[in-house]
Scaffold this motif. Structure first.
Motif, mmCIF file in Angstrom:
data_model
loop_
_atom_site.group_PDB
_atom_site.id
_atom_site.type_symbol
_atom_site.label_atom_id
_atom_site.label_comp_id
_atom_site.label_asym_id
_atom_site.label_seq_id
_atom_site.Cartn_x
_atom_site.Cartn_y
_atom_site.Cartn_z
ATOM 1 N N THR A 91 0.883 -1.242 -0.213
ATOM 2 C CA THR A 91 -0.041 -0.067 -0.050
ATOM 3 C C THR A 91 0.758 1.248 0.033
ATOM 4 O O THR A 91 2.153 1.164 0.185
ATOM 5 N N GLY A 92 0.233 2.368 -0.236
ATOM 6 C CA GLY A 92 0.982 3.443 -0.272
ATOM 7 C C GLY A 92 2.249 3.775 -1.351
ATOM 8 O O GLY A 92 1.823 3.867 -2.489
ATOM 9 N N ASN A 93 3.306 3.376 -1.137
ATOM 10 C CA ASN A 93 4.081 3.210 -2.133
ATOM 11 C C ASN A 93 4.689 1.920 -2.250
ATOM 12 O O ASN A 93 5.723 1.697 -1.720
ATOM 13 N N PRO A 94 4.093 1.084 -2.879
ATOM 14 C CA PRO A 94 4.341 -0.333 -3.160
ATOM 15 C C PRO A 94 5.558 -0.757 -3.819
ATOM 16 O O PRO A 94 5.925 -0.056 -4.703
ATOM 17 N N GLY A 95 6.038 -1.828 -3.274
ATOM 18 C CA GLY A 95 7.298 -2.378 -3.692
ATOM 19 C C GLY A 95 8.186 -3.084 -2.887
ATOM 20 O O GLY A 95 7.825 -3.090 -1.444
ATOM 21 N N ALA A 96 9.470 -3.401 -3.148
ATOM 22 C CA ALA A 96 10.349 -4.046 -2.077
ATOM 23 C C ALA A 96 11.471 -3.195 -1.950
ATOM 24 O O ALA A 96 11.870 -2.700 -2.933
ATOM 25 N N ARG A 97 12.064 -3.245 -1.018
ATOM 26 C CA ARG A 97 13.372 -2.376 -0.656
ATOM 27 C C ARG A 97 14.330 -3.409 -0.110
ATOM 28 O O ARG A 97 14.123 -3.911 1.030
ATOM 29 N N VAL A 98 15.490 -3.538 -0.513
ATOM 30 C CA VAL A 98 16.717 -3.896 0.327
ATOM 31 C C VAL A 98 17.705 -2.861 0.647
ATOM 32 O O VAL A 98 18.010 -2.057 -0.181
ATOM 33 N N TRP A 99 18.214 -2.881 1.840
ATOM 34 C CA TRP A 99 19.082 -1.972 2.417
ATOM 35 C C TRP A 99 19.898 -2.326 3.488
ATOM 36 O O TRP A 99 19.543 -3.294 3.976
ATOM 37 N N ILE A 100 20.697 -1.626 3.976
ATOM 38 C CA ILE A 100 21.743 -1.902 5.182
ATOM 39 C C ILE A 100 20.996 -0.990 6.292
ATOM 40 O O ILE A 100 21.075 0.128 6.129
ATOM 41 N N ASP A 101 20.513 -1.515 7.221
ATOM 42 C CA ASP A 101 20.125 -0.882 8.511
ATOM 43 C C ASP A 101 21.228 -0.499 9.460
ATOM 44 O O ASP A 101 21.650 -1.278 10.195
ATOM 45 N N ARG A 102 21.530 0.779 9.383
ATOM 46 C CA ARG A 102 22.695 1.442 9.906
ATOM 47 C C ARG A 102 22.383 1.167 11.592
ATOM 48 O O ARG A 102 23.402 1.092 12.278
ATOM 49 N N SER A 103 20.990 1.287 11.915
ATOM 50 C CA SER A 103 20.709 1.436 13.426
ATOM 51 C C SER A 103 20.952 0.222 14.026
ATOM 52 O O SER A 103 20.934 0.050 15.322
ATOM 53 N N SER A 104 21.157 -1.066 13.135
ATOM 54 C CA SER A 104 21.337 -2.139 13.909
ATOM 55 C C SER A 104 22.861 -2.681 13.941
ATOM 56 O O SER A 104 23.179 -3.553 14.510
ATOM 57 N N LEU A 105 23.700 -1.620 13.390
ATOM 58 C CA LEU A 105 25.210 -1.776 13.664
ATOM 59 C C LEU A 105 25.417 -1.111 14.750
ATOM 60 O O LEU A 105 25.013 -0.239 15.438
ATOM 61 N N PRO A 106 26.713 -1.731 15.276
ATOM 62 C CA PRO A 106 27.361 -0.860 16.566
ATOM 63 C C PRO A 106 27.832 0.441 16.082
ATOM 64 O O PRO A 106 28.003 0.711 14.992
ATOM 65 N N PRO A 107 27.719 1.588 16.934
ATOM 66 C CA PRO A 107 27.877 2.933 16.844
ATOM 67 C C PRO A 107 29.390 3.149 16.014
ATOM 68 O O PRO A 107 29.305 3.910 14.983
ATOM 69 N N ASP A 108 30.421 2.367 16.272
ATOM 70 C CA ASP A 108 31.506 2.531 15.723
ATOM 71 C C ASP A 108 31.660 1.761 14.141
ATOM 72 O O ASP A 108 32.748 2.130 13.448
ATOM 73 N N LEU A 109 30.652 1.127 13.667
ATOM 74 C CA LEU A 109 30.631 0.589 12.511
ATOM 75 C C LEU A 109 29.592 1.228 11.559
ATOM 76 O O LEU A 109 29.488 0.626 10.470
ATOM 77 N N ARG A 110 28.949 2.067 11.954
ATOM 78 C CA ARG A 110 27.698 2.724 11.338
ATOM 79 C C ARG A 110 27.995 3.145 9.835
ATOM 80 O O ARG A 110 27.310 3.224 9.005
ATOM 81 N N ASN A 111 29.333 3.542 9.606
ATOM 82 C CA ASN A 111 29.703 4.137 8.241
ATOM 83 C C ASN A 111 30.508 2.964 7.527
ATOM 84 O O ASN A 111 30.657 3.216 6.306
ATOM 85 N N MET A 112 30.692 1.678 8.243
ATOM 86 C CA MET A 112 31.410 0.691 7.593
ATOM 87 C C MET A 112 30.741 0.320 6.114
ATOM 88 O O MET A 112 31.495 -0.110 5.341
ATOM 89 N N PRO A 113 29.513 0.082 6.098
ATOM 90 C CA PRO A 113 28.996 -0.323 4.564
ATOM 91 C C PRO A 113 29.417 0.687 3.436
ATOM 92 O O PRO A 113 29.976 0.066 2.362
ATOM 93 N N THR A 114 29.378 1.945 3.538
ATOM 94 C CA THR A 114 29.709 3.038 2.821
ATOM 95 C C THR A 114 31.454 2.697 2.532
ATOM 96 O O THR A 114 31.932 2.857 1.477
#
Length: 169
Positions: A91-114
């Motif tokens: 609903t709303g804006n339908p579709g699927a989204r795949v992403w890295i959830d930075r909030s589930s990473l430890p604070p010192d690794l939040r920028n590590m995916p980039t």
């Protein structure tokens, strides 16, 4: 991660989403949701596998360089791979989204995916901010993995849209 992948066929998905709301058949909506999720799950799984097996090369040690165990017990690649998420909206804006959830990473690794995606990892040696090390990895692993899956996902979403459209008309 700032670059996420979305399975969207904006016009067709929005039109079908509106028509699904008027249909009072829960099985059709559930099927639509489940099939869109199944179209995106191989991408999520491949992204996680790619992260877990991402080769990270180090510069050679200088003579007299000391080694030692890592000051952290958490495995870097497994921690980042565990943060890959998949969400589906019908609903709303339908579709699927795949992403890295930075909030589930430890604070010192939040920028590590980039940082990993850039191909160059620069960090202090065992926390010593006066000595730095540079490591390299495969750059653009996120984009390359997504690019490999894009044609398959487009075909699958098109097939789902046609099947659901036939069921509700």
């Amino acid at each position: 991660m700032t670059r996420d992948i979305r399975i969207l066929r904006t016009g067709a998905l929005l039109e079908l989403s509106r028509r699904l709301r008027t249909v009072n058949e829960e099985s059709v909506r559930a099927s639509f949701h489940r099939r869109i999720r199944r179209a995106a799950e191989p991408l999520r799984d491949d992204l996680q596998r790619t992260i877990r097996h991402l080769p990270i090369q180090s510069q050679g040690r200088r003579s007299g360089g000391r080694g030692g165990t890592s000051p952290t017990t958490r495995p870097l690649r497994a921690t980042v791979a565990a943060a890959v998420r998949l969400s589906v909206r019908t609903t709303g804006n339908p579709g699927a989204r795949v992403w890295i959830d930075r909030s589930s990473l430890p604070p010192d690794l939040r920028n590590m995916p980039t940082v990993l995606n850039s191909g160059r990892i620069r960090h202090p040696v065992f926390g010593n901010r006066r000595r730095w090390a540079t490591q390299t990895t495969t750059p653009l692993w996120w984009e390359n993995t997504v690019r490999r899956h894009q044609p398959r996902m487009d075909r699958e979403v098109h097939r789902v849209l046609e099947d659901i459209r036939r069921r509700i008309t």
